[in-house]
Design a protein around this motif. Structure first.
Motif, PDB file in Angstrom:
ATOM      1  N   SER A  17       5.444 -28.652  35.108  1.00  0.00           N
ATOM      2  CA  SER A  17       6.873 -28.540  34.806  1.00  0.00           C
ATOM      3  C   SER A  17       7.662 -28.043  36.018  1.00  0.00           C
ATOM      4  N   ILE A  18       7.088 -27.157  36.823  1.00  0.00           N
ATOM      5  CA  ILE A  18       7.773 -26.691  38.037  1.00  0.00           C
ATOM      6  C   ILE A  18       7.890 -27.832  39.044  1.00  0.00           C
ATOM      7  N   ALA A  19       6.808 -28.614  39.195  1.00  0.00           N
ATOM      8  CA  ALA A  19       6.864 -29.767  40.101  1.00  0.00           C
ATOM      9  C   ALA A  19       7.897 -30.779  39.620  1.00  0.00           C
ATOM     10  N   THR A  20       7.968 -30.988  38.315  1.00  0.00           N
ATOM     11  CA  THR A  20       8.961 -31.909  37.755  1.00  0.00           C
ATOM     12  C   THR A  20      10.370 -31.354  37.949  1.00  0.00           C
ATOM     13  N   MET A  21      10.516 -30.039  37.858  1.00  0.00           N
ATOM     14  CA  MET A  21      11.824 -29.421  38.078  1.00  0.00           C
ATOM     15  C   MET A  21      12.294 -29.645  39.518  1.00  0.00           C
ATOM     16  N   VAL A  22      11.393 -29.520  40.477  1.00  0.00           N
ATOM     17  CA  VAL A  22      11.742 -29.769  41.881  1.00  0.00           C
ATOM     18  C   VAL A  22      12.129 -31.237  42.066  1.00  0.00           C
ATOM     19  N   LEU A  23      11.365 -32.129  41.443  1.00  0.00           N
ATOM     20  CA  LEU A  23      11.710 -33.557  41.526  1.00  0.00           C
ATOM     21  C   LEU A  23      13.055 -33.851  40.887  1.00  0.00           C
ATOM     22  N   SER A  24      13.379 -33.140  39.796  1.00  0.00           N
ATOM     23  CA  SER A  24      14.675 -33.380  39.144  1.00  0.00           C
ATOM     24  C   SER A  24      15.832 -32.892  40.012  1.00  0.00           C
ATOM     25  N   LEU A  25      15.574 -31.910  40.904  1.00  0.00           N
ATOM     26  CA  LEU A  25      16.615 -31.479  41.840  1.00  0.00           C
ATOM     27  C   LEU A  25      16.837 -32.525  42.929  1.00  0.00           C
ATOM     28  N   ILE A  26      15.756 -33.209  43.320  1.00  0.00           N
ATOM     29  CA  ILE A  26      15.861 -34.229  44.365  1.00  0.00           C
ATOM     30  C   ILE A  26      16.430 -35.527  43.798  1.00  0.00           C
ATOM     31  N   PHE A  27      15.830 -35.981  42.704  1.00  0.00           N
ATOM     32  CA  PHE A  27      16.272 -37.225  42.063  1.00  0.00           C
ATOM     33  C   PHE A  27      17.054 -36.859  40.804  1.00  0.00           C
ATOM     34  N   ARG A  28      18.350 -36.825  40.933  1.00  0.00           N
ATOM     35  CA  ARG A  28      19.206 -36.432  39.814  1.00  0.00           C
ATOM     36  C   ARG A  28      19.062 -37.422  38.671  1.00  0.00           C
ATOM     37  N   GLY A  29      18.742 -36.914  37.520  1.00  0.00           N
ATOM     38  CA  GLY A  29      18.630 -37.775  36.359  1.00  0.00           C
ATOM     39  C   GLY A  29      18.286 -36.960  35.128  1.00  0.00           C
ATOM     40  N   PRO A  30      18.776 -37.393  33.975  1.00  0.00           N
ATOM     41  CA  PRO A  30      18.532 -36.626  32.750  1.00  0.00           C
ATOM     42  C   PRO A  30      17.085 -36.743  32.254  1.00  0.00           C
ATOM     43  N   VAL A  31      16.380 -37.806  32.631  1.00  0.00           N
ATOM     44  CA  VAL A  31      15.015 -38.005  32.131  1.00  0.00           C
ATOM     45  C   VAL A  31      14.091 -36.893  32.627  1.00  0.00           C
ATOM     46  N   LEU A  32      14.159 -36.575  33.916  1.00  0.00           N
ATOM     47  CA  LEU A  32      13.310 -35.526  34.468  1.00  0.00           C
ATOM     48  C   LEU A  32      13.672 -34.152  33.898  1.00  0.00           C
ATOM     49  N   GLN A  33      14.952 -33.915  33.675  1.00  0.00           N
ATOM     50  CA  GLN A  33      15.365 -32.631  33.114  1.00  0.00           C
ATOM     51  C   GLN A  33      14.870 -32.466  31.679  1.00  0.00           C
ATOM     52  N   ILE A  34      14.899 -33.542  30.918  1.00  0.00           N
ATOM     53  CA  ILE A  34      14.384 -33.499  29.547  1.00  0.00           C
ATOM     54  C   ILE A  34      12.879 -33.273  29.565  1.00  0.00           C
ATOM     55  N   LEU A  35      12.189 -33.916  30.509  1.00  0.00           N
ATOM     56  CA  LEU A  35      10.748 -33.738  30.637  1.00  0.00           C
ATOM     57  C   LEU A  35      10.393 -32.290  30.983  1.00  0.00           C
ATOM     58  N   VAL A  36      11.180 -31.663  31.839  1.00  0.00           N
ATOM     59  CA  VAL A  36      10.957 -30.256  32.196  1.00  0.00           C
ATOM     60  C   VAL A  36      11.091 -29.380  30.955  1.00  0.00           C
ATOM     61  N   VAL A  37      12.131 -29.612  30.178  1.00  0.00           N
ATOM     62  CA  VAL A  37      12.353 -28.812  28.964  1.00  0.00           C
ATOM     63  C   VAL A  37      11.203 -29.017  27.974  1.00  0.00           C
ATOM     64  N   LEU A  38      10.761 -30.253  27.814  1.00  0.00           N
ATOM     65  CA  LEU A  38       9.660 -30.533  26.889  1.00  0.00           C
ATOM     66  C   LEU A  38       8.356 -29.871  27.343  1.00  0.00           C
ATOM     67  N   LEU A  39       8.071 -29.932  28.638  1.00  0.00           N
ATOM     68  CA  LEU A  39       6.847 -29.309  29.148  1.00  0.00           C
ATOM     69  C   LEU A  39       6.882 -27.788  28.994  1.00  0.00           C
ATOM     70  N   LEU A  40       8.015 -27.174  29.295  1.00  0.00           N
ATOM     71  CA  LEU A  40       8.122 -25.723  29.126  1.00  0.00           C
ATOM     72  C   LEU A  40       8.042 -25.331  27.653  1.00  0.00           C
ATOM     73  N   THR A  41       8.624 -26.152  26.778  1.00  0.00           N
ATOM     74  CA  THR A  41       8.538 -25.891  25.339  1.00  0.00           C
ATOM     75  C   THR A  41       7.087 -25.975  24.871  1.00  0.00           C
ATOM     76  N   LEU A  42       6.366 -26.982  25.348  1.00  0.00           N
ATOM     77  CA  LEU A  42       4.956 -27.117  25.002  1.00  0.00           C
ATOM     78  C   LEU A  42       4.153 -25.920  25.490  1.00  0.00           C
ATOM     79  N   SER A  43       4.445 -25.471  26.691  1.00  0.00           N
ATOM     80  CA  SER A  43       3.743 -24.321  27.251  1.00  0.00           C
ATOM     81  C   SER A  43       3.974 -23.068  26.415  1.00  0.00           C
ATOM     82  N   TYR A  44       5.223 -22.800  26.051  1.00  0.00           N
ATOM     83  CA  TYR A  44       5.525 -21.626  25.232  1.00  0.00           C
ATOM     84  C   TYR A  44       4.954 -21.769  23.823  1.00  0.00           C
TER      85      TYR A  44
END
Length: 122
Positions: A17-44
């Protein structure tokens, strides 16, 4: 108290999720941001879960897959180191791998498993 907590699978999910968060900062897009939220939710969800046996089974499955993956590369590294001083041949009948030292000329090799004989250059 009574929760599963963090394990290696949870740490892997957080790392992805941290790697995806860095990628979402580089490649702006809602898909990566949603994926980050889903991965962090799964982790918690996994950390706060009370179903300890199920989370433990998931972690064991992850460790098995991880062990196979890294085991392949560990074996590959060992084979490459052995290739400096040995030839590795397969028996033509049973496919058993046989290690022969280099520099012995043309030799008759006897398979230790099936006792088949074949001639190879070392």
């Amino acid at each position: 108290m009574g929760r599963y907590g963090s394990d290696q699978l949870g740490q892997f999910i957080v790392g992805v999720s941290i790697a995806t968060m860095v990628l979402s900062l580089i490649f702006r897009g809602p898909v990566l941001q949603i994926l980050v939220v889903l991965l962090l939710t799964l982790s918690y969800f996994r950390m706060l879960s009370k179903d300890i046996s199920k989370r433990y089974a998931e972690n064991q499955k992850f460790l098995t897959i991880k062990g196979r993956f890294f085991g392949y590369f560990k074996n590959w590294k060992a084979r490459n180191q052995q290739r400096k001083t040995y030839h590795i041949y397969s028996c033509p009948t049973c496919k058993q791998k046989i290690r022969i030292p280099k520099g012995k000329g043309k030799i008759c090799i006897t398979c230790p498993k099936c006792k088949a004989e074949f001639i190879k250059k070392s």
